[in-house]
Design a protein around this motif. Structure first.
Motif, short mmCIF file in Angstrom:
data_model
loop_
_atom_site.label_atom_id
_atom_site.label_comp_id
_atom_site.label_asym_id
_atom_site.label_seq_id
_atom_site.Cartn_x
_atom_site.Cartn_y
_atom_site.Cartn_z
N PRO A 118 -48.94 20.01 1.01
CA PRO A 118 -47.56 20.11 1.52
C PRO A 118 -47.09 21.55 1.73
N VAL A 119 -46.30 21.73 2.77
CA VAL A 119 -45.65 23.01 3.06
C VAL A 119 -44.34 23.04 2.30
N PHE A 120 -44.10 24.11 1.56
CA PHE A 120 -42.83 24.20 0.85
C PHE A 120 -42.19 25.56 0.94
N GLY A 121 -42.75 26.45 1.77
CA GLY A 121 -42.13 27.75 1.99
C GLY A 121 -42.76 28.46 3.16
N CYS A 122 -42.02 29.42 3.71
CA CYS A 122 -42.56 30.19 4.83
C CYS A 122 -41.85 31.54 4.91
N LYS A 164 -38.68 37.99 8.50
CA LYS A 164 -37.89 36.95 9.15
C LYS A 164 -38.27 35.59 8.57
N ARG A 165 -37.38 34.63 8.71
CA ARG A 165 -37.63 33.21 8.44
C ARG A 165 -38.13 32.93 7.02
N MET A 166 -37.66 33.72 6.04
CA MET A 166 -38.00 33.47 4.64
C MET A 166 -37.26 32.23 4.17
#
Length: 163
Positions: free
Chosen positions: A66-70, A84-86
């Motif tokens: 699973p993706v849970f941060g970027c 950007k996009r934290m």
């Protein structure tokens, strides 16, 4: 790939495409969150097409699949880059994922020979502001393309180019 350990679980932070369904869903969640805090003129978001440009390094935090941060690094021609996009999914906050993302972003900046990292964040995000200050960022005036905004805070950090 960069492997980092958070407080409670192994976190894998990797360069990935933002053009994946689960990443798009996380970015949409971020957009909804920010639109609830700030008016459109105070939201400085990069869309998927912008995030796919060659001067962007997009990182995704996963624990397993699973993706849970970027977060993203927007490289500039002058030797600087902008964070950007934290974002970390609210259900996964407090696990050290934001710190893991920032460490991976800084490592990527170092690989790209970036001299200074900058970022803009909103005043209604104290956890993000705390993360940046704890990570060595210092407050600065607005930098181009931004203008002073009472809803924004601006930060910078010199990057160590050698160990």
């Amino acid at each position: 790939m960069t492997m980092l350990t958070s407080k409670r679980a192994d976190v894998a932070v990797r360069l990935e495409s933002p053009d994946q369904p689960e990443v798009r869903a996380l970015l949409a969640q971020l957009d909804v969150y920010l639109s609830g805090l700030y008016p459109p003129e105070s939201n400085h978001l990069l869309g998927i097409e912008e995030l796919l440009q060659p001067n962007i390094r997009f990182l995704v935090a996963r624990r397993g699949t699973p993706v849970f941060g970027c977060g993203a690094l927007k490289l500039a021609a002058d030797g600087s880059a902008e964070v950007k996009r934290m974002y970390v999914d609210p259900a996964s906050r407090g696990l050290g994922i934001g710190k893991a993302l920032m460490l991976a972003i800084e490592a990527e900046a170092k690989r790209a020979s970036i001299e200074v990292l900058r970022l803009e964040t909103g005043i209604h995000q104290p956890e993000a502001i705390g993360l940046y200050i704890a990570g060595g960022f210092r407050e600065i005036p607005a930098f181009p393309p931004y203008r002073p905004d009472p809803l924004s805070r601006f930060f910078a950090k010199q990057c160590a180019l050698s160990d």
